[in-house]
Design a protein around this motif. Structure first.
Motif, mmCIF file in Angstrom:
data_model
loop_
_atom_site.group_PDB
_atom_site.id
_atom_site.type_symbol
_atom_site.label_atom_id
_atom_site.label_comp_id
_atom_site.label_asym_id
_atom_site.label_seq_id
_atom_site.Cartn_x
_atom_site.Cartn_y
_atom_site.Cartn_z
ATOM 1 N N LYS A 140 0.832 -1.205 0.000
ATOM 2 C CA LYS A 140 0.000 0.000 0.000
ATOM 3 C C LYS A 140 0.872 1.262 0.000
ATOM 4 O O LYS A 140 0.623 2.194 -0.762
ATOM 5 C CB LYS A 140 -0.923 0.002 1.229
ATOM 6 C CG LYS A 140 -1.991 1.070 1.194
ATOM 7 C CD LYS A 140 -2.781 1.091 2.488
ATOM 8 C CE LYS A 140 -3.939 0.178 2.444
ATOM 9 N NZ LYS A 140 -4.825 0.335 3.612
ATOM 10 N N ARG A 141 1.903 1.272 0.818
ATOM 11 C CA ARG A 141 2.807 2.440 0.885
ATOM 12 C C ARG A 141 3.576 2.654 -0.407
ATOM 13 O O ARG A 141 3.718 3.784 -0.871
ATOM 14 C CB ARG A 141 3.784 2.304 2.049
ATOM 15 C CG ARG A 141 3.113 2.596 3.367
ATOM 16 C CD ARG A 141 4.064 2.902 4.462
ATOM 17 N NE ARG A 141 5.078 3.884 4.175
ATOM 18 C CZ ARG A 141 5.170 5.062 4.761
ATOM 19 N NH1 ARG A 141 4.258 5.432 5.618
ATOM 20 N NH2 ARG A 141 6.177 5.859 4.484
ATOM 21 N N ARG A 144 1.529 4.166 -3.275
ATOM 22 C CA ARG A 144 1.302 5.611 -3.177
ATOM 23 C C ARG A 144 2.471 6.410 -3.701
ATOM 24 O O ARG A 144 2.316 7.560 -4.084
ATOM 25 C CB ARG A 144 1.054 5.994 -1.716
ATOM 26 C CG ARG A 144 -0.334 5.687 -1.247
ATOM 27 C CD ARG A 144 -0.565 6.308 0.104
ATOM 28 N NE ARG A 144 -1.078 5.260 0.981
ATOM 29 C CZ ARG A 144 -0.840 5.152 2.246
ATOM 30 N NH1 ARG A 144 -0.069 6.027 2.856
ATOM 31 N NH2 ARG A 144 -1.351 4.180 2.959
ATOM 32 N N SER A 145 3.661 5.823 -3.667
ATOM 33 C CA SER A 145 4.882 6.552 -4.064
ATOM 34 C C SER A 145 4.976 6.757 -5.556
ATOM 35 O O SER A 145 4.557 6.071 -6.363
ATOM 36 C CB SER A 145 6.121 5.776 -3.634
ATOM 37 O OG SER A 145 6.097 5.573 -2.250
#
Length: 145
Positions: A140-141, A144-145
């Motif tokens: 998930k992280r 987002r990047s």
């Protein structure tokens, strides 16, 4: 390498609860199996073992480290591959080399535990660790990047 191959998309919440339970129980059991081995990783089979020390160390690492990775849900594909290889060898050794039965009827060995863990590793490799894992959080992280 694609993000999806390292961190597969998690299944539903309900399936993720099942995967969490499977990962934690199997992971703790693996850590317990690997604990004694990781204490002397290059020689846990004893001085007369036909298995080279580096292979003993890989097995110790896959059991203890792989079990910890399953508990956390971290780097599950890598941990599962190591456990898969270790359990494939253990299954072959018990079933073919020693001729142990599938289920022991007494004090003898069997290949049931090795085969069962091998199948859990296949599930983790094909389905992933589920929503409730470090891998899902990282996916998930990174998305987002």
């Amino acid at each position: 390498m694609k993000l999806a191959s390292l961190f597969p998309a998690p299944p539903s919440k309900t399936a993720s609860v099942g995967l969490l339970l499977l990962r934690v129980v199997s992971g703790v059991a693996f850590m317990m199996h690997g604990w004694g081995k990781i204490q002397d990783p290059f020689n846990w089979m004893g001085p007369q073992a036909p298995t080279p020390g580096f292979l003993q160390a890989l097995a110790a690492l896959s059991e203890f480290g792989g079990g910890l990775a399953w508990v956390l849900g971290a780097l599950v594909p890598l941990a599962s591959f190591g456990i898969f290889c270790t359990m494939a060898f253990a299954t072959f050794f018990h079933a073919v080399v020693r001729g142990d039965p599938f289920v022991s009827k007494g004090a003898g060995g069997s290949y049931e535990p090795a085969l069962l863990y091998l199948v859990v590793a296949v599930v983790m490799l094909t389905v992933g660790p589920g929503l409730y894992s470090v891998d899902a959080w990282l996916r998930k992280r990174l998305a987002r990047s």
